[in-house]
Write an enzyme that holds these catalytic residues in place. Structure first.
Site, PDB file in Angstrom:
ATOM      1  N   ASP A 421       0.863  -1.170   0.000  1.00 59.27           N
ATOM      2  CA  ASP A 421       0.000   0.000   0.000  1.00 59.27           C
ATOM      3  C   ASP A 421       0.911   1.235   0.000  1.00 59.27           C
ATOM      4  O   ASP A 421       2.091   1.144   0.366  1.00 59.27           O
ATOM      5  CB  ASP A 421      -0.854  -0.064   1.272  1.00 59.27           C
ATOM      6  CG  ASP A 421      -1.614   1.219   1.509  1.00 59.27           C
ATOM      7  OD1 ASP A 421      -2.263   1.694   0.565  1.00 59.27           O
ATOM      8  OD2 ASP A 421      -1.549   1.751   2.636  1.00 59.27           O
ATOM      9  N   ASP A 423      -0.225   5.193   0.755  1.00 56.46           N
ATOM     10  CA  ASP A 423      -0.543   6.143   1.832  1.00 56.46           C
ATOM     11  C   ASP A 423      -0.559   5.463   3.196  1.00 56.46           C
ATOM     12  O   ASP A 423      -1.319   4.535   3.418  1.00 56.46           O
ATOM     13  CB  ASP A 423      -1.922   6.778   1.596  1.00 56.46           C
ATOM     14  CG  ASP A 423      -1.903   7.681   0.383  1.00 56.46           C
ATOM     15  OD1 ASP A 423      -0.812   7.900  -0.177  1.00 56.46           O
ATOM     16  OD2 ASP A 423      -2.984   8.159  -0.013  1.00 56.46           O
TER      17      ASP A 423
END
Ligand code: GDD
Ligand code: MG
Length: 680
Positions: A421, A423
């Site tokens: 991922d 953010d």
């Protein structure tokens, strides 16, 4: 689309035959339904549901010396999401009609940015490959595939299977009406979306306008199909307690099947093929004989029949063709079925005698029956065809083979692949900086470990980070809505939705505009304050996200999902979220904002990409790194799920089997996990 629902279903053993449903509306739009829903007896099928099936659907186009203009017209009617597989038996030699078909298809694909397969039924390598995988019943004495539409259909089924498709549909290439062709492909998709079983078949009943052309022909054709329907229904009636007229599509040339079903059936040569498919279903799953396949017995087989709106107009080939090539073979397969009882046999013989198709006391001819495609050694077929694949592909460089084994490239050492991922994980939750992870990221790159971004961020946003970090691996955008694979990344071919510059895009999500249209009504439906990124300026997005202006601009360039800010009391927010679900959309919470989408999710995208990596490297070991709830699906899809800390050095409440929690906020935790991995 809207079709009739609530039509009677007849059960025969594990088989459910659905009575014909009429199509009521070709396009039911994108407007969200009110709570009262549809009227009784009518079913609406969403565009997204249709697209979802069509992306998994191969349309097989049999062609033998058809008019090229008509052939081209048929191509224009095939929905863009479907893979076209042209199986030709047209003449070659000095006048090379096959070459012309290839040219037409190539031009069409170039203009429309699509890819397709085209193969000649008499291709020498195809014959050799089939012999190699011991599927010889389809071959003639010269080792070439026999002539015939049904043989072409079987080649189409095998190729669709090798392409990793789930469904196969057939459309004749002598059809004068592209709109009708388009409608058939819609029917196939809606048929599969209403079927309960993965073993499903959709058969189309044409609607035709007698005034348009060839009244004589249509009458005769109507008669042929009436007769076949009559005897197949007669055969079913003798088996049950009641008379039935449920089968109305015994000769349906336009039909589609899930590959799981198609590979189990036997096929008759010539134009008895469609009737034989039904007989094969009844023989295996109709409960008249013990059902050997337990899975099918449990799930059942759905035969969905639908009636079209467009007229069906195709090349007329005369009465003899109808009777000799279609009626006799169709009745023959009913007659020679091991299930057919003496009473039905006598009726068929009498009918054929009366029509002078057989002499008095003559035999009903028996057709050659081709065994189920699943009896072919598919791995061997794949291996044998691989070498010649680019000859069959248009455009050549898109040659795709998702399920074909690339055994030679298997390495003994297990390759590691990282999914991450962005953010809050690789990027710090507040500063968006990856600095703390940079060293270990470089070491991973040196070790040749692919780093796959898997984030809610858009393609444009992720490109910035990929460029900065020199990452050239595939990536997953907008929470799994699309996978982007650089063109030369995998050395084999696979299915994709489109090509954008130097990348293949595999799309799983629905288009942005569809989501925005649905979201428009959200304001009226709920009390919470709803703000969509699409309605904010880049400056405003920058302000609420803390992104710089350029990145905020890129964050707005969404293709498959929308970022939504929902403000209000807990109850108001919950009510807004359930409205989103009621509108047929999904959402995830990334920590600050909600991503609204439908179709793909991170988990699905990861799994798909893992399959491609497996084809490339054999066994692989996958690691997933995330920080929040919207990473759950990704984490659940990898071998080693890792959770980094969020602000305040805490872990979000994420529940995934075997989850490893590392100490360190965002990129710090990332770095720790990466170093451990390198050490292991
Ligand atoms: N690959 C291949 N090989 N294609 C063939 C061959 C062959 O040997 N023979 C015919 N075709 C193609 C034709 O070019 C056409 O696109 C399609 O198969 C159907 O052939 P037609 O000759 O047009 O058949 P039809 O119109 O009499 O019958 C159609 O409708 C019937 C009723 O729905 C076919 O689809 C039948 O199978 C169907 O029963
Ligand atoms: Mg025809």
């Amino acid at each position: 689309m809207r079709i009739e629902s609530n039509k009677p279903i007849e059960h025969l053993g594990a088989v459910r035959v659905h009575d014909v449903r009429r199509l009521l509306e070709l396009d039911s739009g994108t407007r969200v339904q009110t709570m009262t829903g549809e009227s009784i007896g009518i079913q609406r099928i969403d565009r997204a549901a249709i697209a979802n099936v069509q992306q998994r659907l191969a349309i097989v186009l049999p062609v033998k010396d058809e008019d090229l203009k008509v052939f081209e017209g048929v191509l224009t009617g095939i929905p863009n999401d479907c893979l076209m597989i042209v199986i030709s038996n047209s003449q070659r030699g000095e006048i090379d009609d096959f070459r012309k078909e290839q040219d037409v298809l190539e031009r069409f694909c170039n203009t429309t940015k699509r890819s397709a397969l085209i193969i000649h039924q008499k291709d020498r390598y195809l014959g050799e490959a089939l012999a190699n995988c011991r599927y010889t019943e389809i071959l003639d004495e010269n080792g070439l595939v026999r002539s015939g539409k049904s043989e072409g259909m079987i080649i189409g089924i095998l190729l669709a299977l090798l392409q990793g498709k789930d469904y196969v549909g057939f459309i004749d290439t002598d059809n004068y009406i592209p709109g009708a062709v388009w409608e058939y492909a819609q029917h196939y998709a809606l048929g599969f979306s209403v079927a309960d079983s993965p073993y499903a078949m959709v058969r189309i009943l044409w609607r035709y306008n007698r005034k348009l052309s060839g009244e004589f022909y249509f009458k005769k054709w109507g008669r042929v199909s009436e007769i076949t329907n009559k005897y197949i229904n007669n055969f079913i009636s003798t088996k049950g307690k009641f008379e039935t007229e449920i089968i109305k599509t015994a000769n349906a040339g336009e039909h589609a099947m899930s590959l799981q079903l198609a590979t189990k059936l036997t096929y008759a040569t010539g134009y008895g093929v469609e009737t034989q498919e039904l007989m094969s279903i009844f023989e295996q799953f109709g409960g008249f004989l013990p059902i050997e396949d337990e899975v099918v017995a449990e799930k059942g087989v759905d035969i969905v029949q639908t009636e079209t709106i467009n007229p069906h107009m195709h090349e007329e080939r005369g009465e003899d063709h109808l009777i000799q090539d279609m009626l006799v073979p169709s009745l023959s397969v009913i007659y020679h079925s091991p299930l057919c009882q003496e009473t039905t046999k006598q009726l068929i013989t009498k009918h054929l005698e009366e029509m002078d198709c057989i002499g008095s006391g003559g035999e009903v001819p028996r057709l050659r029956i081709i065994p189920p495609p699943q009896t072919a050694d598919i791995q061997k077929l794949a291996g044998a065809l691989e070498e010649h694949l680019s000859d069959y592909y248009i455009p050549k460089e898109s040659a795709m083979l998702p399920r074909w084994p690339i055994t030679s490239r298997k390495t003994r050492q297990v390759k590691k692949v990282i999914f991450t991922d962005l953010d809050g994980t690789l990027l710090h939750p507040v500063s968006y900086s990856y600095a703390a992870a940079l060293d270990s990221l470089r070491s991973l790159q040196q070790a040749g470990i692919p780093i796959i971004f898997c984030s809610a961020k858009t393609m444009a946003e992720q490109q910035v980070y990929r460029q900065e970090l020199g990452i050239q691996d595939p990536f997953i955008v907008e929470n799994g809505a699309a996978i982007i694979v650089p063109k030369d990344y995998f050395r084999f071919s696979f299915s994709f939705s489109k090509i954008v510059d130097d990348d293949f895009l595999i799309e799983l999500g629905i288009p942005y505009q569809v989501i925005m249209n649905k979201l428009e009504s959200l304001h009226d439906r709920c009390e919470a304050k709803i703000t969509t990124f699409g309605n904010l300026t880049a400056e405003e997005v920058a302000k609420v996200t803390g992104l710089n202006l350029m990145m905020a601009g890129l964050a707005k360039q969404r293709d498959y999902s929308e970022t939504v800010i929902i403000e209000g009391t807990k109850r108001q927010i919950e009510s807004a979220l359930s409205s989103i679900n009621e509108m047929g959309l999904k959402y995830t919470f990334g920590g600050k904002f909600y991503e609204v989408y439908d179709g793909g999710d991170k988990g699905r995208a990861v799994k798909l990409l893992v399959e491609l990596f497996k084809l490339s490297f054999g066994d692989i070991y996958t690691i997933g790194l995330g920080d929040s709830l919207n990473d759950v699906e990704m984490l659940a899809a990898v071998d080693l799920p890792v959770l980094v800390q969020t602000v305040n050095n805490r872990w979000n409440n994420v529940k995934v089997k075997n989850l490893k929690r590392v100490i360190g906020v965002g990129p710090e935790g990332w770095s720790k996990a990466a170093s451990e991995l390198l050490g292991s």
